[in-house]
Scaffold this active site. Structure first.
Site, PDB file in Angstrom:
ATOM      1  N   TYR A  52      51.310  14.447  65.759  1.00 23.69           N
ATOM      2  CA  TYR A  52      52.179  14.043  64.722  1.00 23.69           C
ATOM      3  C   TYR A  52      51.964  14.723  63.416  1.00 23.69           C
ATOM      4  CZ  TYR A  52      54.125  10.761  68.127  1.00 23.69           C
ATOM      5  OH  TYR A  52      54.982  10.254  68.990  1.00 23.69           O
ATOM      6  N   ASN A  88      65.884  10.127  66.520  1.00 21.12           N
ATOM      7  CA  ASN A  88      64.882  11.113  66.001  1.00 21.12           C
ATOM      8  C   ASN A  88      64.102  10.403  64.925  1.00 21.12           C
ATOM      9  OD1 ASN A  88      66.195  12.643  67.558  1.00 21.12           O
ATOM     10  ND2 ASN A  88      67.395  13.680  66.097  1.00 21.12           N
ATOM     11  N   VAL A  89      62.884  11.156  64.890  1.00 22.69           N
ATOM     12  CA  VAL A  89      61.821  10.641  63.979  1.00 22.69           C
ATOM     13  C   VAL A  89      61.790  11.598  62.537  1.00 22.69           C
ATOM     14  CG1 VAL A  89      60.585   9.359  65.535  1.00 22.69           C
ATOM     15  CG2 VAL A  89      59.902  11.738  64.863  1.00 22.69           C
ATOM     16  N   HIS A 105      63.670   4.724  66.629  1.00 17.93           N
ATOM     17  CA  HIS A 105      62.286   5.138  67.148  1.00 17.93           C
ATOM     18  C   HIS A 105      61.185   5.372  65.828  1.00 17.93           C
ATOM     19  CE1 HIS A 105      63.893   6.281  71.188  1.00 17.93           C
ATOM     20  NE2 HIS A 105      63.793   4.963  71.166  1.00 17.93           N
ATOM     21  N   THR A 172      71.939  13.696  72.985  1.00 21.75           N
ATOM     22  CA  THR A 172      70.703  13.226  73.823  1.00 21.75           C
ATOM     23  C   THR A 172      70.840  13.078  75.254  1.00 21.75           C
ATOM     24  OG1 THR A 172      69.725  10.812  73.840  1.00 21.75           O
ATOM     25  CG2 THR A 172      72.112  11.023  73.492  1.00 21.75           C
ATOM     26  N   SER A 173      69.661  13.083  75.832  1.00 21.19           N
ATOM     27  CA  SER A 173      69.710  13.081  77.318  1.00 21.19           C
ATOM     28  C   SER A 173      70.119  11.659  78.134  1.00 21.19           C
ATOM     29  CB  SER A 173      68.141  13.467  77.834  1.00 21.19           C
ATOM     30  OG  SER A 173      67.438  12.592  77.340  1.00 21.19           O
ATOM     31  N   LEU A 198      75.035  19.816  74.526  1.00 20.48           N
ATOM     32  CA  LEU A 198      74.890  21.353  74.930  1.00 20.48           C
ATOM     33  C   LEU A 198      75.393  21.452  76.381  1.00 20.48           C
ATOM     34  CD1 LEU A 198      74.122  23.975  73.621  1.00 20.48           C
ATOM     35  CD2 LEU A 198      71.736  23.425  74.507  1.00 20.48           C
ATOM     36  N   GLU A 199      74.924  20.619  77.206  1.00 26.64           N
ATOM     37  CA  GLU A 199      75.345  20.400  78.549  1.00 26.64           C
ATOM     38  C   GLU A 199      75.745  18.950  78.947  1.00 26.64           C
ATOM     39  OE1 GLU A 199      71.664  21.052  80.408  1.00 26.64           O
ATOM     40  OE2 GLU A 199      71.365  23.178  79.620  1.00 26.64           O
TER      41      GLU A 199
HETATM   42  C1  BJW Z   1      71.624  19.793  72.392  1.00 35.24           C
HETATM   43  C2  BJW Z   1      71.368  20.941  72.182  1.00 35.24           C
HETATM   44  C3  BJW Z   1      71.905  21.273  70.742  1.00 35.24           C
HETATM   45  C4  BJW Z   1      69.723  20.516  73.325  1.00 35.24           C
HETATM   46  N1  BJW Z   1      73.465  20.809  70.821  1.00 35.24           N
HETATM   47  N2  BJW Z   1      72.908  19.230  72.143  1.00 35.24           N
HETATM   48  C5  BJW Z   1      63.169   1.046  83.489  1.00 35.24           C
HETATM   49  C6  BJW Z   1      64.755   0.601  83.146  1.00 35.24           C
HETATM   50  C7  BJW Z   1      64.892   0.606  82.061  1.00 35.24           C
HETATM   51  C8  BJW Z   1      64.385   0.806  81.010  1.00 35.24           C
HETATM   52  C9  BJW Z   1      62.879   0.747  81.198  1.00 35.24           C
HETATM   53  C10 BJW Z   1      62.464   1.004  82.485  1.00 35.24           C
HETATM   54  N3  BJW Z   1      61.103   1.256  82.470  1.00 35.24           N
HETATM   55  C11 BJW Z   1      60.610   1.175  81.170  1.00 35.24           C
HETATM   56  C12 BJW Z   1      61.902   1.000  80.469  1.00 35.24           C
HETATM   57  C13 BJW Z   1      61.908   0.884  78.760  1.00 35.24           C
HETATM   58  C14 BJW Z   1      61.533   2.348  78.366  1.00 35.24           C
HETATM   59  C15 BJW Z   1      62.415   3.393  78.843  1.00 35.24           C
HETATM   60  O1  BJW Z   1      63.760   3.682  78.443  1.00 35.24           O
HETATM   61  N4  BJW Z   1      61.911   4.289  79.777  1.00 35.24           N
HETATM   62  C16 BJW Z   1      62.633   5.338  80.465  1.00 35.24           C
HETATM   63  C17 BJW Z   1      61.752   6.594  80.525  1.00 35.24           C
HETATM   64  C18 BJW Z   1      63.056   4.664  81.644  1.00 35.24           C
HETATM   65  N5  BJW Z   1      61.843   2.412  76.823  1.00 35.24           N
HETATM   66  C19 BJW Z   1      61.050   1.596  75.854  1.00 35.24           C
HETATM   67  O2  BJW Z   1      60.076   1.442  76.258  1.00 35.24           O
HETATM   68  C20 BJW Z   1      61.568   1.502  74.607  1.00 35.24           C
HETATM   69  N6  BJW Z   1      61.310   0.007  74.146  1.00 35.24           N
HETATM   70  C21 BJW Z   1      61.951  -1.010  74.638  1.00 35.24           C
HETATM   71  O3  BJW Z   1      62.836  -0.989  75.715  1.00 35.24           O
HETATM   72  O4  BJW Z   1      61.488  -2.185  74.447  1.00 35.24           O
HETATM   73  C22 BJW Z   1      62.276  -3.412  74.703  1.00 35.24           C
HETATM   74  C23 BJW Z   1      63.425  -3.845  73.914  1.00 35.24           C
HETATM   75  C24 BJW Z   1      64.330  -3.101  73.836  1.00 35.24           C
HETATM   76  C25 BJW Z   1      65.307  -3.627  72.539  1.00 35.24           C
HETATM   77  C26 BJW Z   1      65.009  -5.102  71.970  1.00 35.24           C
HETATM   78  C27 BJW Z   1      63.662  -5.629  72.005  1.00 35.24           C
HETATM   79  C28 BJW Z   1      62.750  -4.880  73.182  1.00 35.24           C
HETATM   80  C29 BJW Z   1      60.866   2.219  73.562  1.00 35.24           C
HETATM   81  C30 BJW Z   1      61.253   3.883  73.933  1.00 35.24           C
HETATM   82  C31 BJW Z   1      60.595   4.529  72.741  1.00 35.24           C
HETATM   83  C32 BJW Z   1      60.875   6.282  73.016  1.00 35.24           C
HETATM   84  N7  BJW Z   1      59.915   6.873  72.121  1.00 35.24           N
HETATM   85  C33 BJW Z   1      60.092   8.351  72.077  1.00 35.24           C
HETATM   86  C34 BJW Z   1      59.003   8.861  71.108  1.00 35.24           C
HETATM   87  C35 BJW Z   1      59.309   8.590  69.775  1.00 35.24           C
HETATM   88  C36 BJW Z   1      58.202   9.216  68.955  1.00 35.24           C
HETATM   89  C37 BJW Z   1      58.360  10.662  68.663  1.00 35.24           C
HETATM   90  O5  BJW Z   1      59.469  11.294  68.549  1.00 35.24           O
HETATM   91  O6  BJW Z   1      57.331  11.399  69.244  1.00 35.24           O
HETATM   92  O7  BJW Z   1      61.377   8.631  71.478  1.00 35.24           O
HETATM   93  S1  BJW Z   1      60.292   9.131  73.745  1.00 35.24           S
HETATM   94  C38 BJW Z   1      61.267  10.318  73.380  1.00 35.24           C
HETATM   95  O8  BJW Z   1      62.589  10.052  74.095  1.00 35.24           O
HETATM   96  C39 BJW Z   1      61.681  10.142  71.783  1.00 35.24           C
HETATM   97  C40 BJW Z   1      63.252  10.325  71.832  1.00 35.24           C
HETATM   98  O9  BJW Z   1      63.704   9.670  70.629  1.00 35.24           O
HETATM   99  C41 BJW Z   1      63.623   9.780  73.070  1.00 35.24           C
HETATM  100  C42 BJW Z   1      65.002  10.406  73.537  1.00 35.24           C
HETATM  101  O10 BJW Z   1      64.984  11.559  73.771  1.00 35.24           O
HETATM  102  P1  BJW Z   1      66.387  12.493  73.398  1.00 35.24           P
HETATM  103  O11 BJW Z   1      66.655  12.280  72.010  1.00 35.24           O
HETATM  104  O12 BJW Z   1      67.381  12.075  74.199  1.00 35.24           O
HETATM  105  O13 BJW Z   1      65.788  14.052  73.725  1.00 35.24           O
HETATM  106  P2  BJW Z   1      65.700  14.670  75.034  1.00 35.24           P
HETATM  107  O14 BJW Z   1      64.745  15.904  74.789  1.00 35.24           O
HETATM  108  O15 BJW Z   1      65.453  13.733  76.192  1.00 35.24           O
HETATM  109  O16 BJW Z   1      67.366  15.359  75.050  1.00 35.24           O
HETATM  110  C43 BJW Z   1      67.828  16.447  74.410  1.00 35.24           C
HETATM  111  C44 BJW Z   1      69.435  16.442  74.845  1.00 35.24           C
HETATM  112  O17 BJW Z   1      69.841  17.386  73.681  1.00 35.24           O
HETATM  113  C45 BJW Z   1      69.554  16.965  76.202  1.00 35.24           C
HETATM  114  O18 BJW Z   1      70.652  16.339  76.463  1.00 35.24           O
HETATM  115  C46 BJW Z   1      70.142  18.547  75.675  1.00 35.24           C
HETATM  116  O19 BJW Z   1      70.824  18.929  76.577  1.00 35.24           O
HETATM  117  C47 BJW Z   1      70.541  18.088  74.401  1.00 35.24           C
HETATM  118  N8  BJW Z   1      70.633  19.407  73.609  1.00 35.24           N
HETATM  119  N9  BJW Z   1      70.109  21.250  72.404  1.00 35.24           N
HETATM  120  C48 BJW Z   1      73.643  19.549  71.570  1.00 35.24           C
HETATM  121  N10 BJW Z   1      71.862  22.462  70.241  1.00 35.24           N
END
Ligand code: BJW
Length: 227
Positions: A52, A88-89, A105, A172-173, A198-199
């Site tokens: 971080y 995003n952070v 997040h 977002t994915s 993007l995709e």
């Molecule tokens: C472009 C591009 C360009 C590229 N132009 N596009 C089973 C079922 C359901 C839920 C769960 C389950 N088991 C566990 C869970 C819950 C869990 C979860 O979701 N797990 C899954 C893996 C299944 N979730 C949690 O634990 C969350 N908490 C929770 O649910 O608490 C309960 C609660 C909820 C609500 C109220 C009360 C209680 C917490 C989730 C925390 C995620 N943390 C992270 C790290 C943050 C810190 C850090 O940044 O280091 O967050 S993980 C990571 O993934 C980060 C991101 O914000 C997050 C999402 O990723 P994102 O942004 O989608 O990125 P990518 O890389 O996945 O995708 C990029 C996209 O961009 C792609 O689609 C590309 O195509 C595209 N792209 N270039 C346009 N130029």
């Protein structure tokens, strides 16, 4: 027109910040997804703090792009009728001109004290274990949300989704909850839904999808809406 926009790592990719799942590499031999977890932090806090610290330092070397700026322009037009929610952070939305951003997040430029629960703006390092400015303990960690932790502002965002006319997800994915379920909230209350990526995934619950880099698709969509 009440609009909720959700952004993910893809919107900042063209500013030079790597996404999580299209990762073009490992960080010091680790998958970023396995470093960004409470388990990793418990097992090796120094490693996670360094991860971080490096990302926090990288913010000084990147700039917001045309997609961030277009969303700031949208806020100028819609005012309180726009809810901008980011997973995003980074701080590129704010630096691009957006004034009200829900950071689901957490934020890289904030530290949270696990001893006294205080939160502080933070621009330097944490791996060197600086004392908490409030209580003096060495319990500061990045104020970001890891798996199993509760995202920020969820009640406000859920309410905005129930009231919106249009929900748009950008770069977002859609694999991480609760953000992955936002489209279902919006659909459930009759809102229109659009995905800019993007995709375009083979399976999508969105009514419409536009494929392309965010720096092209987001300004074009904002222009269409407010131009
Ligand atoms: C472009 C591009 C360009 C590229 N132009 N596009 C089973 C079922 C359901 C839920 C769960 C389950 N088991 C566990 C869970 C819950 C869990 C979860 O979701 N797990 C899954 C893996 C299944 N979730 C949690 O634990 C969350 N908490 C929770 O649910 O608490 C309960 C609660 C909820 C609500 C109220 C009360 C209680 C917490 C989730 C925390 C995620 N943390 C992270 C790290 C943050 C810190 C850090 O940044 O280091 O967050 S993980 C990571 O993934 C980060 C991101 O914000 C997050 C999402 O990723 P994102 O942004 O989608 O990125 P990518 O890389 O996945 O995708 C990029 C996209 O961009 C792609 O689609 C590309 O195509 C595209 N792209 N270039 C346009 N130029």
């Amino acid at each position: 027109m009440r609009v909720v926009v959700l952004t993910g790592a893809g919107i900042s990719a063209e500013s030079g910040l790597p996404t999580f799942r299209d990762a073009d590499g490992l960080w010091e031999g680790h998958d970023p997804m396995t470093v960004a977890t409470p388990e990793a932090y418990d097992a090796d806090p120094d490693l996670v703090q360094r991860f971080y610290d490096e990302r926090r330092a990288a913010l000084a070397r990147v700039e917001p792009n045309a997609a961030h700026r277009a969303l700031a322009r949208l806020e100028e037009h819609l005012g309180d009728d726009l809810h901008l929610v980011t997973q995003n952070v980074d701080d590129l939305h704010e630096r691009g001109g957006s004034r009200r951003v829900h950071h689901l997040h957490g934020r890289l430029r904030a530290a949270w004290c696990t001893a006294c629960d205080a939160r502080h703006e933070w621009t330097t390092t944490l791996a060197d274990r600086p004392p908490c400015p409030a209580c003096g303990s060495r319990g500061l960690r990045p104020d970001v949300v890891w798996f199993g932790e509760v995202p920020h502002d969820t009640h406000l965002v859920e309410q905005a989704l129930l009231d919106c006319d249009l929900f748009v997800a950008i770069g977002t994915s859609g694999l991480v909850y609760p953000a992955a379920a936002f489209v279902h909230y919006a659909l459930g209350c009759g809102a229109d839904t659009l995905e800019l990526n993007l995709e375009v995934p083979r399976v999508s619950d969105f009514a419409a999808s536009h494929r392309g880099p965010a720096t092209r698709t987001v300004p074009a969509w904002v222009e269409e809406l407010v131009g």
